[in-house]
Design an enzyme around this catalytic site. Structure first.
Site, mmCIF file in Angstrom:
data_model
loop_
_atom_site.group_PDB
_atom_site.id
_atom_site.type_symbol
_atom_site.label_atom_id
_atom_site.label_comp_id
_atom_site.label_asym_id
_atom_site.label_seq_id
_atom_site.Cartn_x
_atom_site.Cartn_y
_atom_site.Cartn_z
ATOM 1 N N LYS A 118 -69.088 -28.656 -143.747
ATOM 2 C CA LYS A 118 -69.637 -30.049 -144.342
ATOM 3 C C LYS A 118 -71.153 -30.254 -143.769
ATOM 4 O O LYS A 118 -71.690 -30.785 -144.780
ATOM 5 C CB LYS A 118 -68.855 -31.371 -144.098
ATOM 6 C CG LYS A 118 -67.615 -31.233 -145.084
ATOM 7 C CD LYS A 118 -66.580 -32.538 -144.849
ATOM 8 C CE LYS A 118 -65.432 -32.488 -145.688
ATOM 9 N NZ LYS A 118 -64.652 -33.716 -145.379
ATOM 10 N N ASN A 149 -69.741 -33.404 -148.894
ATOM 11 C CA ASN A 149 -68.477 -32.950 -149.369
ATOM 12 C C ASN A 149 -68.580 -32.686 -150.954
ATOM 13 O O ASN A 149 -67.747 -32.151 -151.572
ATOM 14 C CB ASN A 149 -67.271 -33.803 -149.315
ATOM 15 C CG ASN A 149 -67.203 -34.926 -149.839
ATOM 16 O OD1 ASN A 149 -68.165 -35.352 -150.275
ATOM 17 N ND2 ASN A 149 -65.806 -35.492 -150.068
ATOM 18 N N ALA A 195 -63.411 -36.816 -132.447
ATOM 19 C CA ALA A 195 -65.012 -37.039 -132.864
ATOM 20 C C ALA A 195 -65.402 -35.703 -133.770
ATOM 21 O O ALA A 195 -66.444 -35.048 -133.611
ATOM 22 C CB ALA A 195 -65.777 -36.871 -131.572
ATOM 23 N N VAL A 221 -65.073 -35.538 -139.795
ATOM 24 C CA VAL A 221 -64.729 -36.713 -140.747
ATOM 25 C C VAL A 221 -65.210 -38.115 -139.887
ATOM 26 O O VAL A 221 -65.276 -39.113 -140.438
ATOM 27 C CB VAL A 221 -63.267 -36.708 -141.176
ATOM 28 C CG1 VAL A 221 -62.340 -37.255 -140.131
ATOM 29 C CG2 VAL A 221 -63.197 -37.726 -142.287
ATOM 30 N N ARG A 266 -61.057 -35.690 -126.672
ATOM 31 C CA ARG A 266 -60.943 -34.912 -125.859
ATOM 32 C C ARG A 266 -62.154 -34.110 -125.051
ATOM 33 O O ARG A 266 -62.190 -34.247 -123.817
ATOM 34 C CB ARG A 266 -59.754 -33.706 -126.180
ATOM 35 C CG ARG A 266 -59.225 -32.736 -125.172
ATOM 36 C CD ARG A 266 -58.763 -31.763 -125.917
ATOM 37 N NE ARG A 266 -59.230 -31.021 -126.989
ATOM 38 C CZ ARG A 266 -58.652 -29.978 -127.783
ATOM 39 N NH1 ARG A 266 -57.537 -29.509 -127.318
ATOM 40 N NH2 ARG A 266 -59.381 -29.491 -128.634
ATOM 41 N N LYS A 325 -68.592 -34.612 -127.480
ATOM 42 C CA LYS A 325 -68.813 -34.670 -128.833
ATOM 43 C C LYS A 325 -69.142 -36.215 -129.195
ATOM 44 O O LYS A 325 -69.645 -36.508 -130.020
ATOM 45 C CB LYS A 325 -67.631 -34.500 -129.418
ATOM 46 C CG LYS A 325 -67.891 -32.761 -129.586
ATOM 47 C CD LYS A 325 -66.727 -32.105 -130.749
ATOM 48 C CE LYS A 325 -66.309 -30.716 -130.714
ATOM 49 N NZ LYS A 325 -65.096 -30.669 -131.534
HETATM 50 P P1 ATR Z 1 -64.361 -30.021 -135.420
HETATM 51 O O1 ATR Z 1 -64.103 -30.476 -134.140
HETATM 52 O O2 ATR Z 1 -64.459 -28.524 -135.524
HETATM 53 O O3 ATR Z 1 -65.248 -30.968 -136.334
HETATM 54 P P2 ATR Z 1 -62.058 -31.242 -136.579
HETATM 55 O O4 ATR Z 1 -60.928 -30.504 -137.413
HETATM 56 O O5 ATR Z 1 -63.071 -31.895 -137.669
HETATM 57 O O6 ATR Z 1 -62.822 -29.959 -135.994
HETATM 58 O O7 ATR Z 1 -61.815 -32.110 -135.514
HETATM 59 C C1 ATR Z 1 -60.918 -31.773 -134.692
HETATM 60 C C2 ATR Z 1 -60.605 -33.043 -133.801
HETATM 61 O O8 ATR Z 1 -59.296 -33.022 -133.305
HETATM 62 C C3 ATR Z 1 -61.551 -33.029 -132.466
HETATM 63 O O9 ATR Z 1 -61.780 -34.469 -132.274
HETATM 64 C C4 ATR Z 1 -60.608 -32.391 -131.496
HETATM 65 O O10 ATR Z 1 -61.038 -32.675 -130.188
HETATM 66 P P3 ATR Z 1 -62.088 -31.614 -129.370
HETATM 67 O O11 ATR Z 1 -63.306 -32.007 -129.938
HETATM 68 O O12 ATR Z 1 -61.858 -32.011 -128.005
HETATM 69 O O13 ATR Z 1 -61.639 -30.480 -129.837
HETATM 70 C C5 ATR Z 1 -59.207 -33.002 -131.781
HETATM 71 N N1 ATR Z 1 -58.226 -32.169 -131.431
HETATM 72 C C6 ATR Z 1 -57.922 -30.952 -132.003
HETATM 73 N N2 ATR Z 1 -56.684 -30.577 -131.051
HETATM 74 C C7 ATR Z 1 -56.585 -31.471 -130.120
HETATM 75 C C8 ATR Z 1 -55.819 -31.570 -128.926
HETATM 76 N N3 ATR Z 1 -54.793 -30.412 -128.680
HETATM 77 N N4 ATR Z 1 -55.823 -32.829 -128.110
HETATM 78 C C9 ATR Z 1 -56.788 -33.679 -128.294
HETATM 79 N N5 ATR Z 1 -57.726 -33.599 -129.373
HETATM 80 C C10 ATR Z 1 -57.519 -32.584 -130.437
#
Ligand code: ATR
Length: 264
Positions: free
Chosen positions: A65, A86, A126, A129, A150, A154
């Site tokens: 996106k 999008n 974060a 979306v 986490r 970000k």
């Molecule tokens: P992107 O981070 O590439 O934008 P996304 O699907 O839009 O991908 O976002 C995934 C979200 O889920 C993120 O906020 C991610 O946290 P991190 O930034 O720390 O990666 C969160 N997420 C995914 N798996 C997680 C987990 N096991 N525990 C906590 N947060 C998780």
């Protein structure tokens, strides 16, 4: 016949083709909507197909996106602020990028009838979306938006664009009126978010952006507390509806047949 595409990676599970093709049929529009899994290196080539009239519009999903932005001529205000596109279309020979996730989220909230005015919203995640969610919430008159992710770095990036948000550490649980799961935790049925949700009264709204599975453990926890819950089904449908309106200048119908077809 007009041609539309949703691009992303992964893309196999996208329900957008089903949804748009259903609306084409219902509205007697001679068009087809397909999905295509691409790599980042293919973005430019695909977008050029709109320029050359081989394609009429593109929906963009995770994780591209933001990546599509350099290949477009103009961004809507919404896309500029969220750094998220999008929906792509051509107008007066210019390729325009727009973000219908904002309106999709907003309309889905309206359906919950939850009054957001002066409320505190707690967002988990974060990722891609979240800027759209914050943008919509700020517009709706919420008083405080707290974000927890986490990877804390970000949330700091988010603060550059949305200076009014507060940030708490992952695992902390501040007071809130509405809590939103915008992480990917819950896509697997057994995923759990490590918050205890104790001392929460029934007046809260638990909102999960995930719509498949229909009920994540996060939403189940909200339900068990007697709180109102909503999954991301209507956000998904409304973001598609807004794209459809832009492309075809027609407002398609959301009915039970459609929801059954999507099995959401
Ligand atoms: P992107 O981070 O590439 O934008 P996304 O699907 O839009 O991908 O976002 C995934 C979200 O889920 C993120 O906020 C991610 O946290 P991190 O930034 O720390 O990666 C969160 N997420 C995914 N798996 C997680 C987990 N096991 N525990 C906590 N947060 C998780």
């Amino acid at each position: 016949m007009k041609k539309y595409l949703v691009i992303g990676n992964p893309i196999e599970h996208s329900l957008s083709p089903k949804l748009h093709n259903y609306w084409f049929e219902k509205n007697n529009i001679d068009a087809n909507y397909d999905r295509k899994k691409i790599d980042k290196s293919e973005i430019q080539e695909i977008i050029t197909e709109i320029r050359e009239n081989k394609l009429d519009g593109i929906n963009v999903t995770v994780p591209f996106k933001t990546d599509v932005i350099p290949f477009l001529d103009t961004l809507s205000k919404e896309s500029q602020i969220t750094r998220s596109v999008n929906t792509i279309y051509k107008q007066d020979k210019k390729l325009i990028g727009h973000n219908t996730d904002i309106k999709g989220f907003e309309l889905s909230l309206k359906e919950t009838q939850f009054n957001l005015e002066n409320k505190t919203i707690f967002i988990l995640g974060a990722g891609g979306v979240v800027p759209s969610i914050i943008y919509a919430l700020e517009k709706l008159g919420t008083s405080k938006i707290i974000v927890s992710n986490r990877t804390k770095q970000k949330t700091e990036n988010l603060k550059k664009y949305f200076s009014n948000i507060s940030v708490v550490d992952w695992g902390d649980q501040p007071e809130f009126d509405m809590i939103i799961n915008a992480t990917s935790l819950g896509l697997n049925k057994e995923d759990n978010i490590d918050l205890n949700f104790k001392n929460i009264n029934k007046k809260k709204l638990f909102y999960d952006v995930i719509y498949n599975p229909k009920e994540t453990n996060f939403l189940r926890a909200g339900k068990n507390l007697g709180c109102q819950v909503s999954n991301g089904k209507m956000m998904f449908i409304y973001q598609a509806l807004e794209a459809f309106k832009i492309w075809h200048k027609v407002e398609p119908e959301i009915n039970e047949e459609l929801k059954k077809l999507l099995d959401l």
